[in-house]
Design a protein around this motif. Structure first.
Motif, PDB file in Angstrom:
ATOM      1  N   TYR A 239      -7.044   4.013  -4.917  1.00 26.47           N
ATOM      2  CA  TYR A 239      -7.540   4.417  -3.602  1.00 26.47           C
ATOM      3  C   TYR A 239      -8.402   3.297  -3.033  1.00 26.47           C
ATOM      4  O   TYR A 239      -9.274   2.767  -3.722  1.00 26.47           O
ATOM      5  N   GLU A 240      -8.151   2.945  -1.770  1.00 22.68           N
ATOM      6  CA  GLU A 240      -8.928   1.891  -1.123  1.00 22.68           C
ATOM      7  C   GLU A 240      -9.804   2.436   0.003  1.00 22.68           C
ATOM      8  O   GLU A 240     -10.973   2.102   0.076  1.00 22.68           O
TER       9      GLU A 240
ATOM     10  N   TRP B 291      -3.743   3.587  -0.374  1.00 24.74           N
ATOM     11  CA  TRP B 291      -3.780   3.266  -1.800  1.00 24.74           C
ATOM     12  C   TRP B 291      -3.163   1.889  -1.978  1.00 24.74           C
ATOM     13  O   TRP B 291      -2.079   1.621  -1.483  1.00 24.74           O
ATOM     14  N   ARG B 292      -3.828   1.004  -2.697  1.00 22.65           N
ATOM     15  CA  ARG B 292      -3.383  -0.380  -2.894  1.00 22.65           C
ATOM     16  C   ARG B 292      -2.671  -0.516  -4.240  1.00 22.65           C
ATOM     17  O   ARG B 292      -3.206  -0.142  -5.285  1.00 22.65           O
TER      18      ARG B 292
ATOM     19  N   THR C 191      -1.598  15.890  -3.517  1.00 20.61           N
ATOM     20  CA  THR C 191      -2.035  15.544  -4.867  1.00 20.61           C
ATOM     21  C   THR C 191      -0.899  14.968  -5.716  1.00 20.61           C
ATOM     22  O   THR C 191      -1.145  14.111  -6.564  1.00 20.61           O
ATOM     23  N   ARG C 192       0.330  15.418  -5.483  1.00 19.47           N
ATOM     24  CA  ARG C 192       1.462  14.900  -6.267  1.00 19.47           C
ATOM     25  C   ARG C 192       1.702  13.420  -5.961  1.00 19.47           C
ATOM     26  O   ARG C 192       1.959  12.630  -6.867  1.00 19.47           O
ATOM     27  N   SER C 193       1.616  13.038  -4.683  1.00 19.32           N
ATOM     28  CA  SER C 193       1.804  11.622  -4.340  1.00 19.32           C
ATOM     29  C   SER C 193       0.652  10.780  -4.854  1.00 19.32           C
ATOM     30  O   SER C 193       0.849   9.637  -5.277  1.00 19.32           O
ATOM     31  N   LYS C 194      -0.560  11.324  -4.841  1.00 23.84           N
ATOM     32  CA  LYS C 194      -1.699  10.571  -5.393  1.00 23.84           C
ATOM     33  C   LYS C 194      -1.516  10.354  -6.899  1.00 23.84           C
ATOM     34  O   LYS C 194      -1.818   9.283  -7.411  1.00 23.84           O
ATOM     35  N   ALA C 195      -1.016  11.366  -7.585  1.00 23.70           N
ATOM     36  CA  ALA C 195      -0.767  11.224  -9.023  1.00 23.70           C
ATOM     37  C   ALA C 195       0.303  10.168  -9.281  1.00 23.70           C
ATOM     38  O   ALA C 195       0.173   9.350 -10.206  1.00 23.70           O
TER      39      ALA C 195
ATOM     40  N   THR D 102       0.853  -1.177   0.000  1.00 17.60           N
ATOM     41  CA  THR D 102       0.000   0.000   0.000  1.00 17.60           C
ATOM     42  C   THR D 102       0.894   1.234   0.000  1.00 17.60           C
ATOM     43  O   THR D 102       2.103   1.143   0.195  1.00 17.60           O
ATOM     44  N   SER D 103       0.286   2.370  -0.211  1.00 19.36           N
ATOM     45  CA  SER D 103       0.933   3.658   0.037  1.00 19.36           C
ATOM     46  C   SER D 103      -0.047   4.474   0.856  1.00 19.36           C
ATOM     47  O   SER D 103      -1.234   4.539   0.529  1.00 19.36           O
ATOM     48  N   ASN D 104       0.439   5.063   1.933  1.00 19.16           N
ATOM     49  CA  ASN D 104      -0.380   5.907   2.807  1.00 19.16           C
ATOM     50  C   ASN D 104      -0.115   7.354   2.419  1.00 19.16           C
ATOM     51  O   ASN D 104       1.021   7.819   2.505  1.00 19.16           O
TER      52      ASN D 104
END
Length: 177
Positions: free
Chosen positions: A153-154, A168-169, A140-144, A132-134
């Protein structure tokens, strides 16, 4: 001086290696930059930032994995950190990344996170089956980047160290082969 028994991983433009004594300064500088280190907690005093660096070293000894220092091949400088993080209170092992000031916009985080994930999933690496990533909701940059890595997104949860966090999985090793 090498501080861990972390493997040395090579990527096209980067080397991922265990933290060394000389890496304390760039890590501390990052952690004390509140604008850049918000997603990592950030610190307003050097002593707390130094203790986080010591935690980074100790994580390798306790878990057998941790954050690699990202070394830029061209300059030999520490460009950031990336690897597998799972301190007490984390929901499960996380693929994390950050790029230090002056190294943004070059695809370094993507290249480092991809290589760290390959190692985590490899049978001769950690043989993990999921990561995962927390991510702090405002990052927003890490989500991108997570999306670019194929993560989805989980859920949102309460991280005991960071407060509200998104989990995020990442696709598993079978989906990446």
């Amino acid at each position: 001086m090498t501080l861990t028994n972390a493997p040395r991983l090579e990527a096209e433009r980067l080397i991922l290696r265990g933290p060394e004594q000389a890496d304390a300064e760039p890590v501390i500088a990052f952690l004390m930059d509140s604008a850049r280190a918000g997603g990592f907690g950030g610190y307003d005093n050097r002593g707390d930032a130094w203790r986080w660096f010591a935690l980074m070293v100790g994580h390798w000894h306790i878990r057998g994995y941790g954050y690699f220092v990202i070394e830029d091949r061209a300059s030999g400088k520490a460009a950031g950190i990336s690897g597998i993080w799972n301190p007490e209170g984390w929901p499960e092992p996380e693929l994390g990344w950050v790029v230090f000031d002056g190294f943004e916009g070059r695809g370094i985080a993507f290249e480092a996170a991809t290589r760290a994930r390959q190692w985590a999933y490899a049978p001769d690496g950690l043989a993990m089956t999921t990561l995962t990533s927390n991510i702090v909701p405002s990052n927003t940059r890490s989500k991108a980047l997570a999306t670019r890595l194929g993560a989805v997104y989980e859920r949102t949860y309460h991280n005991p160290n960071m407060g509200e966090d998104e989990l995020w999985r990442h696709p598993g090793p079978e989906a990446l082969s």
